[in-house]
Design a protein around this motif. Structure first.
Motif, PDB file in Angstrom:
ATOM      1  N   TRP A 196       0.854  -1.182   0.000  1.00 46.11           N
ATOM      2  CA  TRP A 196       0.000   0.000   0.000  1.00 46.11           C
ATOM      3  C   TRP A 196       0.890   1.231   0.000  1.00 46.11           C
ATOM      4  O   TRP A 196       1.879   1.289   0.746  1.00 46.11           O
ATOM      5  N   LEU A 197       0.529   2.222  -0.802  1.00 48.63           N
ATOM      6  CA  LEU A 197       1.277   3.469  -0.887  1.00 48.63           C
ATOM      7  C   LEU A 197       0.411   4.592  -0.332  1.00 48.63           C
ATOM      8  O   LEU A 197      -0.607   4.960  -0.924  1.00 48.63           O
ATOM      9  N   ALA A 198       0.820   5.133   0.806  1.00 46.88           N
ATOM     10  CA  ALA A 198       0.070   6.206   1.466  1.00 46.88           C
ATOM     11  C   ALA A 198       0.654   7.546   1.046  1.00 46.88           C
ATOM     12  O   ALA A 198       1.361   8.216   1.802  1.00 46.88           O
ATOM     13  N   ALA A 199       0.383   7.932  -0.191  1.00 47.46           N
ATOM     14  CA  ALA A 199       0.881   9.192  -0.731  1.00 47.46           C
ATOM     15  C   ALA A 199      -0.070   9.669  -1.815  1.00 47.46           C
ATOM     16  O   ALA A 199      -0.747   8.858  -2.465  1.00 47.46           O
ATOM     17  N   ASP A 200      -0.106  10.967  -2.010  1.00 46.47           N
ATOM     18  CA  ASP A 200      -0.983  11.548  -3.032  1.00 46.47           C
ATOM     19  C   ASP A 200      -0.432  11.277  -4.429  1.00 46.47           C
ATOM     20  O   ASP A 200       0.789  11.293  -4.647  1.00 46.47           O
ATOM     21  N   THR A 201      -1.314  11.059  -5.383  1.00 40.13           N
ATOM     22  CA  THR A 201      -0.873  10.712  -6.740  1.00 40.13           C
ATOM     23  C   THR A 201      -0.189  11.876  -7.450  1.00 40.13           C
ATOM     24  O   THR A 201       0.675  11.655  -8.299  1.00 40.13           O
ATOM     25  N   ALA A 202      -0.550  13.125  -7.121  1.00 40.26           N
ATOM     26  CA  ALA A 202       0.117  14.267  -7.761  1.00 40.26           C
ATOM     27  C   ALA A 202       1.549  14.409  -7.259  1.00 40.26           C
ATOM     28  O   ALA A 202       2.475  14.664  -8.034  1.00 40.26           O
ATOM     29  N   LEU A 203       1.740  14.228  -5.959  1.00 38.71           N
ATOM     30  CA  LEU A 203       3.077  14.348  -5.388  1.00 38.71           C
ATOM     31  C   LEU A 203       3.927  13.113  -5.667  1.00 38.71           C
ATOM     32  O   LEU A 203       5.142  13.210  -5.835  1.00 38.71           O
ATOM     33  N   CYS A 204       3.297  11.956  -5.707  1.00 43.38           N
ATOM     34  CA  CYS A 204       4.036  10.701  -5.846  1.00 43.38           C
ATOM     35  C   CYS A 204       3.343   9.792  -6.854  1.00 43.38           C
ATOM     36  O   CYS A 204       2.694   8.809  -6.484  1.00 43.38           O
ATOM     37  N   PRO A 205       3.453  10.090  -8.149  1.00 41.79           N
ATOM     38  CA  PRO A 205       2.830   9.215  -9.147  1.00 41.79           C
ATOM     39  C   PRO A 205       3.512   7.853  -9.136  1.00 41.79           C
ATOM     40  O   PRO A 205       4.737   7.756  -9.109  1.00 41.79           O
ATOM     41  N   SER A 206       2.706   6.792  -9.165  1.00 41.21           N
ATOM     42  CA  SER A 206       3.282   5.457  -9.013  1.00 41.21           C
ATOM     43  C   SER A 206       2.965   4.506 -10.153  1.00 41.21           C
ATOM     44  O   SER A 206       3.564   3.435 -10.239  1.00 41.21           O
ATOM     45  N   GLN A 207       2.035   4.867 -11.017  1.00 43.34           N
ATOM     46  CA  GLN A 207       1.607   3.954 -12.066  1.00 43.34           C
ATOM     47  C   GLN A 207       2.783   3.525 -12.936  1.00 43.34           C
ATOM     48  O   GLN A 207       3.424   4.350 -13.595  1.00 43.34           O
ATOM     49  N   GLY A 208       3.095   2.225 -12.912  1.00 45.47           N
ATOM     50  CA  GLY A 208       4.160   1.685 -13.739  1.00 45.47           C
ATOM     51  C   GLY A 208       5.560   2.004 -13.271  1.00 45.47           C
ATOM     52  O   GLY A 208       6.532   1.682 -13.953  1.00 45.47           O
ATOM     53  N   MET A 209       5.685   2.604 -12.079  1.00 48.40           N
ATOM     54  CA  MET A 209       6.998   3.052 -11.616  1.00 48.40           C
ATOM     55  C   MET A 209       7.759   1.980 -10.837  1.00 48.40           C
ATOM     56  O   MET A 209       8.961   2.106 -10.639  1.00 48.40           O
ATOM     57  N   THR A 210       7.070   0.957 -10.336  1.00 46.55           N
ATOM     58  CA  THR A 210       7.755  -0.092  -9.578  1.00 46.55           C
ATOM     59  C   THR A 210       7.364  -1.458 -10.125  1.00 46.55           C
ATOM     60  O   THR A 210       6.498  -1.578 -10.998  1.00 46.55           O
ATOM     61  N   ASP A 211       7.977  -2.496  -9.566  1.00 47.12           N
ATOM     62  CA  ASP A 211       7.672  -3.864  -9.990  1.00 47.12           C
ATOM     63  C   ASP A 211       6.403  -4.397  -9.344  1.00 47.12           C
ATOM     64  O   ASP A 211       6.012  -5.535  -9.595  1.00 47.12           O
ATOM     65  N   PHE A 212       5.758  -3.578  -8.498  1.00 47.27           N
ATOM     66  CA  PHE A 212       4.585  -4.031  -7.760  1.00 47.27           C
ATOM     67  C   PHE A 212       3.309  -3.373  -8.284  1.00 47.27           C
ATOM     68  O   PHE A 212       3.332  -2.253  -8.801  1.00 47.27           O
ATOM     69  N   ASP A 213       2.212  -4.076  -8.100  1.00 45.45           N
ATOM     70  CA  ASP A 213       0.886  -3.522  -8.344  1.00 45.45           C
ATOM     71  C   ASP A 213       0.442  -2.851  -7.048  1.00 45.45           C
ATOM     72  O   ASP A 213      -0.133  -3.478  -6.163  1.00 45.45           O
ATOM     73  N   LEU A 214       0.729  -1.560  -6.927  1.00 47.86           N
ATOM     74  CA  LEU A 214       0.510  -0.857  -5.668  1.00 47.86           C
ATOM     75  C   LEU A 214      -0.955  -0.507  -5.443  1.00 47.86           C
ATOM     76  O   LEU A 214      -1.702  -0.261  -6.381  1.00 47.86           O
ATOM     77  N   VAL A 215      -1.331  -0.451  -4.182  1.00 45.16           N
ATOM     78  CA  VAL A 215      -2.620   0.105  -3.774  1.00 45.16           C
ATOM     79  C   VAL A 215      -2.339   1.501  -3.236  1.00 45.16           C
ATOM     80  O   VAL A 215      -1.771   1.654  -2.154  1.00 45.16           O
ATOM     81  N   GLN A 216      -2.671   2.533  -4.010  1.00 46.80           N
ATOM     82  CA  GLN A 216      -2.379   3.908  -3.590  1.00 46.80           C
ATOM     83  C   GLN A 216      -3.630   4.526  -2.973  1.00 46.80           C
ATOM     84  O   GLN A 216      -4.631   4.748  -3.638  1.00 46.80           O
ATOM     85  N   THR A 217      -3.541   4.820  -1.698  1.00 46.45           N
ATOM     86  CA  THR A 217      -4.719   5.272  -0.946  1.00 46.45           C
ATOM     87  C   THR A 217      -4.796   6.778  -0.788  1.00 46.45           C
ATOM     88  O   THR A 217      -5.857   7.309  -0.454  1.00 46.45           O
TER      89      THR A 217
END
Length: 410
Positions: A196-217
């Protein structure tokens, strides 16, 4: 329903759990939080209505010595934390339905959950520590990464070996003691497939950035209703908005002379200063009435009233300043701080200082960027887009997951 939350690290690792705990309690969940026994962390959790279950040594005792912690210190701390998690979490998680762990590589948490049959979640507050083909791993005690290697896949495999060197022996020893088989890759075992990624998508975009399928809350925010001290209120009312300068709870080794550099750079821009003492014990450089020193303070109330925020680049301070619409100057030193500095610069909501040790000239240059009307306009525009319900999003998701796990064990 009962949930145990666990962390070990700085204020930025503890305060989000307090925010999550508050929202879980609003949903009727009984929450236990295992965290370092520093007094200020107990105060944070008290604001959430949750007592602190002490886990491991105080953070201040580890980081606030005359010198920064060494590799030798890290290899001594790692088995101590593993043992503390097996002992503390085994007791705290008894009768619970889920265990969520974060902070400094929480080796031992998933293993306790496995033994007790609990739903397990690993959470993080940035993507910097997650394997990725887009960026290399950060520094870590142990064997240096292969010199000259540029393939991030190779570098992340070497990083996994460094984690094994730190945690593998003590972790597998404790697993064997409770009848569990050994694990070969401690890092990915802790991360557990879908962090789980507890960060805002504007400040910390995560789509496709790591090897994991993150849950961004979204970020887990602990609401702060405390009034500002009367003296600080009077200082704010007495002139134009000042610049806030602070380096957080991990700032026992703040840049040498930073107080003088910061105050003089702010004065050169015609700005007053609010100087946060922090663990570094920063203090005014003279008796001028344009500088006001504060201890621990409600940043949610203060940051909307300052001209800019000069800080170390922790996830929590970066997010609080962004939500307040305050321009930022980030002086990064370790871990994820360079990442947040880069994001602030990329978004145009402030400046990233080049290097960990500012001079009068370099900090003045960064302040000039942060204090322009254009930077403030971008910072305030971004602030209006940032959701503040991340903790409730995570709380509801955890309740749903824990409930499903509890039913499956009946």
């Amino acid at each position: 329903m009962r949930v145990v939350l666990s962390t070990w690290g700085s204020r930025g690792d503890v305060e989000p759990l307090a925010g999550l705990a508050m929202r879980l309690r609003e949903l009727g969940v009984e929450v236990r939080v295992c965290a370092p026994p520093d007094e200020e962390f107990a105060d944070l959790l008290a604001r959430a209505g949750v007592p602190l279950v002490p886990l491991g040594p105080t953070v201040r005792s580890v980081v606030a010595g005359p010198k920064p912690p060494s590799a030798k210190d890290a290899f001594r701390l790692a088995p101590e934390l593993v043992a503390a998690r097996f002992e503390t979490l085994s007791a705290a998680a008894e009768g619970c339905d889920a265990l969520l762990a974060t902070g400094l590589m929480p080796a031992g948490a998933r293993d306790v959950a496995e033994k007790l049959g609990l739903h397990y979640v690993f959470a993080c507050f940035h993507i910097f520590g997650l394997p990725s083909r887009h960026f290399p791993p950060g520094s870590r005690p142990g064997k240096p990464l292969p010199e000259g290697e540029t393939d991030n896949r190779v570098l992340w495999k070497a990083d996994a070996q460094r984690v094994n060197a730190l945690y593998g022996g003590p972790l597998n020893s404790h697993r064997a003691a409770i009848g569990l088989p050994p694990v070969d890759d401690v890092r990915d075992h802790v991360f557990a497939g879908r962090p789980w990624l507890a960060a805002d998508t504007a400040l910390c975009p995560s789509q496709g950035m790591t090897d994991f399928d993150l849950v961004q809350t979204g970020a887990w925010i602990l609401p702060d209703e405390r009034p500002l001290p009367a003296g600080l209120e009077a200082f704010l009312d007495a002139g134009e908005p000042p610049v806030y300068v602070g380096f957080g709870s991990m700032a026992a080794h703040a840049p040498e002379g930073i107080a003088r550099v910061a105050v003089e750079a702010c004065r050169a821009q015609g700005r007053r200063v609010v100087l946060a003492r922090g663990w570094a014990g920063l203090a005014p450089i003279d008796d001028g009435d344009d500088c006001f020193a504060v201890g621990e303070v409600n940043q949610q109330a203060l940051f909307p009233r300052v001209a800019a925020v000069v800080h170390h680049g922790g996830a929590g301070t970066t997010g609080t300043a962004a939500r307040a619409g305050a321009p930022q100057v980030v002086v990064p030193r370790i871990a994820d701080q360079p990442y947040w500095a880069a994001r602030v610069a990329e978004l145009g909501i402030g400046a990233a200082h080049n290097g960990p040790t500012p001079t009068f000239e370099s900090l003045s240059d960064a302040l000039r960027t942060a204090l322009t009307p254009e930077t403030r306009e971008r910072a305030q525009a971004l602030a209006r887009t940032i959701p503040t319900d991340g903790a409730m999003v995570a709380a509801k998701r955890l309740v749903e997951a824990a409930g499903t796990g509890a039913l499956s064990r009946l």
